[in-house]
Structures are given as structure tokens and as C-alpha cells.
Design an enzyme around this catalytic site. Structure first.
Site, mmCIF file in Angstrom:
data_model
loop_
_atom_site.group_PDB
_atom_site.id
_atom_site.type_symbol
_atom_site.label_atom_id
_atom_site.label_comp_id
_atom_site.label_asym_id
_atom_site.label_seq_id
_atom_site.Cartn_x
_atom_site.Cartn_y
_atom_site.Cartn_z
ATOM 1 N N GLU A 140 0.805 -1.228 0.000
ATOM 2 C CA GLU A 140 0.000 0.000 0.000
ATOM 3 C C GLU A 140 0.840 1.282 0.000
ATOM 4 O OE1 GLU A 140 -0.755 -0.201 4.831
ATOM 5 O OE2 GLU A 140 -1.904 1.131 3.553
ATOM 6 N N ASP A 169 1.640 -9.673 4.091
ATOM 7 C CA ASP A 169 0.441 -9.465 4.919
ATOM 8 C C ASP A 169 -0.876 -9.723 4.170
ATOM 9 O OD1 ASP A 169 2.234 -8.693 6.813
ATOM 10 O OD2 ASP A 169 1.565 -6.621 6.990
ATOM 11 N N ARG A 229 2.849 -27.799 27.413
ATOM 12 C CA ARG A 229 2.869 -26.341 27.517
ATOM 13 C C ARG A 229 1.875 -25.679 26.570
ATOM 14 N NH1 ARG A 229 9.426 -25.823 27.350
ATOM 15 N NH2 ARG A 229 9.752 -25.700 29.597
ATOM 16 N N ARG A 257 5.056 -20.663 26.912
ATOM 17 C CA ARG A 257 6.247 -20.096 26.263
ATOM 18 C C ARG A 257 5.796 -19.280 25.055
ATOM 19 N NH1 ARG A 257 8.165 -21.615 30.311
ATOM 20 N NH2 ARG A 257 10.033 -22.885 30.651
HETATM 21 O O1 F6P Z 1 4.340 -4.939 5.738
HETATM 22 C C1 F6P Z 1 4.956 -6.156 5.828
HETATM 23 C C2 F6P Z 1 5.604 -6.360 7.173
HETATM 24 O O2 F6P Z 1 6.232 -7.592 7.096
HETATM 25 C C3 F6P Z 1 4.643 -6.264 8.374
HETATM 26 O O3 F6P Z 1 3.926 -7.432 8.614
HETATM 27 C C4 F6P Z 1 5.593 -5.912 9.477
HETATM 28 O O4 F6P Z 1 4.937 -5.233 10.515
HETATM 29 C C5 F6P Z 1 6.576 -5.038 8.809
HETATM 30 O O5 F6P Z 1 6.580 -5.375 7.452
HETATM 31 C C6 F6P Z 1 7.985 -5.133 9.371
HETATM 32 O O6 F6P Z 1 8.768 -4.187 8.738
HETATM 33 P P1 F6P Z 1 10.341 -4.045 8.839
HETATM 34 O O7 F6P Z 1 10.943 -4.962 7.846
HETATM 35 O O8 F6P Z 1 10.594 -2.625 8.497
HETATM 36 O O9 F6P Z 1 10.749 -4.414 10.226
#
Ligand code: F6P
Length: 341
Positions: free
Chosen positions: A102, A126, A161, A265
Site C-alpha cells: 500500500e 500481509d 505447555r 512459552r
Molecule cells: O508490511 C509487511 C511487514 O512484514 C509487516 O507485517 C511488518 O509489521 C513489517 O513489514 C515489518 O517491517 P520491517 O521490515 O521494516 O521491520
């Protein structure tokens, strides 16, 4: 034509299959290709590389992106969007393929409105991009998480667990729900629904009462308790306004242990989910998107994005694709819930 291509935002498996497909199709049709390195940063700073049939040979099974990536937002830099337009001309580009989620495609959409010939390809583990059924990268991530849940099952079972697994998914619970269902999770927590910890603990107790002395709970990083803030690892925001999430798994694990008395855990899967070789599904999807992106350019259909609808690759407007986040199909969550006990 001289066609540029860039990858922006978080990397994911399958990016190279898109790059390879665009380059192969474009060069076979007599065009020149250049890679813009590190997403929009490369366009602003003129960091490019020539792309030939040779340079994309052998990249199909490799994760990550041969072009590098960044979370650079031209609209957050003084004069950034003007510079992007100037450099587009300076590089002699007739068209640009932007591969991203996006954020990257939001920039692509704005630059297209300001006159640049851009087409988009939907990427993100995502799977939260609107106007497409699936983004590439998602299937690989789901398979990685499912494999980890399988592994956690054997150790959970041996120690009696509860294992809490925190997975990615900033705004949407697609990874949590798909991997949770595929891995046989006993509870799944997603950003779309507030965490009801009473319900979680009650269902784990019911499960233990019926003789199962271990449980797996999958939590998306963006899941929240009602009235509480998101669990954050790093307060400072990136150029698209995102904080770094992390920590909800530990919050949930602590409460489960305290309330149920079951030893618990927590495992945070983090960037493992974005690494390694793409699945066959993502390689095929990425290839189909890449071919479509070239076709859109050839037809002069700019401001459009390749999209999967059912089993057809169609095109949709970049504006529509970036207008809203695509949240989890709650019908799928209802199916997952059948197994929460
Ligand atoms: O947008 C994809 C994503 O993998 C998200 O799920 C996650 O919050 C973010 O990128 C992590 O981003 P970075 O690689 O900047 O830590």
C-alpha cells in the site's frame, strides 16, 4: 521503450520472479530495462543498474529482491515528488513498474496522477492490499509459519505447555488465520477483533479438561486488547507513519499462564516469515503479475495494477488498490473458531 522497475517497502519472497518476468518479456519485445535500486530512494538519488537477460538469470528461486528495497517516501522529502519526476525524465524512462504494498503503490498512484507512466504489482506477505485476492509473498509466509507451528506442536506436546506464536500482520490477520488453520492452532488472535482473554483462557481450559495437555495460540502482531494500545517495539515512525510492532505475544502469554496455571512459552517469528525461497504458488503468481505489468505498459494502461481475481489476472486502478486496507475475511475466522477448544 526504456522501462524502469523498482521494489519498495518490506521485501518478500517472489519479488525476483516478477522482476525476471518483466525483464524477459520486455527485452524479448525489443525494449531496454533498467533497475531502480532501493525503491523510491533509487529514483530520488539516481541509483540504477542495467537489467539484461543475463542479470535476471538464476534469480527465480531466490528470496528477497535483487534490486534492494527501502521504505523511502518521496512525499516526505522536501521537493521529493518533483525530483522523482525530474529523474524519471533524466533517466529517459518511458514507463516504470513499481512493485510494492500500500505504501509504495500509494506513491505510485500519486506520481501517476502527476503525469508519470507507472504500473503496479501487488506485493506483501500481509495480503492486506485491496483490489486483489492475493498478493505474492503471502503464500510463502503462510507456509513458513505453518512449518513453525508444526515444530512447536512437538515440543509443546512433550512439555505439556501452551505455546504462543506471534506472527506478522500489522493491520490484518491473514497470515495468522491461514497459518493458524493450516497448523491446527487452538486459538487465533487477529487485529480485526479485540482480544477477549477470558474467552481464550476458558477455551484452553476446556481443551485441557478434555485431555489435551498442550495448546498453540497464534497472535498477529497487530492484535489488541480492548482499550489498550498496540504493542510496540519502536516508537519512532518510518516515512509512511508506521511504528515497529512487537510484544503482543508476550503480553498474551503472561496472562494465559497466570490465569490458567498452564506453563506457557512465547515465540516471535519476526523476519523469518519474509526470508528464503518463494513457494511454487508465489513464483507462478509473481511471474503472471510481471507479464501482466509489461502488457499494461505496452497497451499504455498506466495508473493500473495487476491483480488476481479468482484465477484470472486482471487490472485495477492503483487508486482503488490503495484506498483501503483489505482486512481478514471474517467468514474464514468463523471456520478457524470451530477448532478453538
Ligand atoms: O508490511 C509487511 C511487514 O512484514 C509487516 O507485517 C511488518 O509489521 C513489517 O513489514 C515489518 O517491517 P520491517 O521490515 O521494516 O521491520
Amino acid at each position: 521503450m526504456k522501462i524502469g522497475i523498482l521494489t519498495g517497502g518490506g521485501d518478500c519472497p517472489g519479488l525476483n520472479s516478477v522482476i525476471r518476468a518483466v525483464v524477459r518479456k520486455a527485452i524479448d519485445n525489443g525494449n531496454e530495462m533498467i533497475g531502480i535500486k532501493y525503491g523510491w530512494k533509487g529514483l530520488l538519488e539516481e541509483i540504477t543498474m542495467p537489467l539484461t537477460l543475463r542479470s535476471v538469470s538464476g534469480i527465480l528461486p531466490k528470496g528477497g529482491t535483487m534490486l534492494g528495497t527501502s521504505r523511502t517516501n518521496p512525499y516526505k522529502k522536501e521537493g521529493g515528488s518533483d525530483l522523482a519526476k525530474i529523474n524519471f525524465k533524466k533517466l529517459g524512462l518511458d514507463a516504470l513498474v513499481a512493485i510494492g504494498g500500500e505504501d509504495t503503490l500509494g506513491v505510485a498512484s500519486k506520481l501517476w496522477k502527476e503525469g508519470l507512466n507507472i504500473v503496479g504489482v501487488p506485493k506483501t506477505i500481509d495480503n492486506d492490499l485491496a483490489a486483489t485476492d492475493f498478493t505474492f509473498g503471502f503464500d510463502t509466509a503462510v507456509n513458513i509459519v505453518m512449518g513453525c507451528i508444526d515444530r512447536l506442536h512437538t515440543t509443546a506436546e512433550s512439555h505439556n505447555r501452551v505455546m504462543v506464536v506471534e506472527v506478522m500482520g500489522r493491520h490484518a490477520g491473514w497470515i495468522a488465520a491461514h497459518a493458524g488453520i493450516a497448523g491446527g492452532a487452538d486459538y487465533i488472535l487477529v487485529p480485526e477483533l479485540p482480544i477477549n482473554i477470558d474467552e481464550v483462557c476458558a477455551s484452553l481450559k476446556v481443551r485441557h479438561e478434555r485431555g489435551k495437555d498442550f495448546s498453540i495460540v497464534v497472535v498477529a502482531e497487530g492484535a489488541q486488547f480492548k482499550g489498550e494500545d498496540l504493542a510496540i517495539q519502536e516508537e519512532s515512525k518510518d516515512e509512511f507513519g508506521h511504528v515497529r510492532l512487537g510484544g503482543i505475544g508476550h503480553r498474551v502469554g503472561k496472562i494465559i499462564e497466570k490465569r490458567t496455571g498452564f506453563e506457557t512459552r512465547v515465540t516471535v517469528l519476526g523476519h523469518i516469515q519474509r526470508g528464503g525461497s518463494p513457494s511454487a504458488f508465489d513464483r507462478v503468481l509473481g511471474t503472471r503479475y510481471g507479464v501482466k505489468a509489461y502488457d499494461l505498459i505496452e497497451k499504455g494502461k498506466f495508473g493500473r495494477m495487476a491483480s488476481l481475481k479468482g484465477n484470472q489476472i486482471i487490472d485495477v486502478s492503483l487508486e482503488e488498490a490503495t484506498a483501503d486496507v483489505k482486512t481478514l475475511d471474517l467468514g474464514l475466522y468463523e471456520i478457524a473458531k470451530i477448532f478453538f477448544h
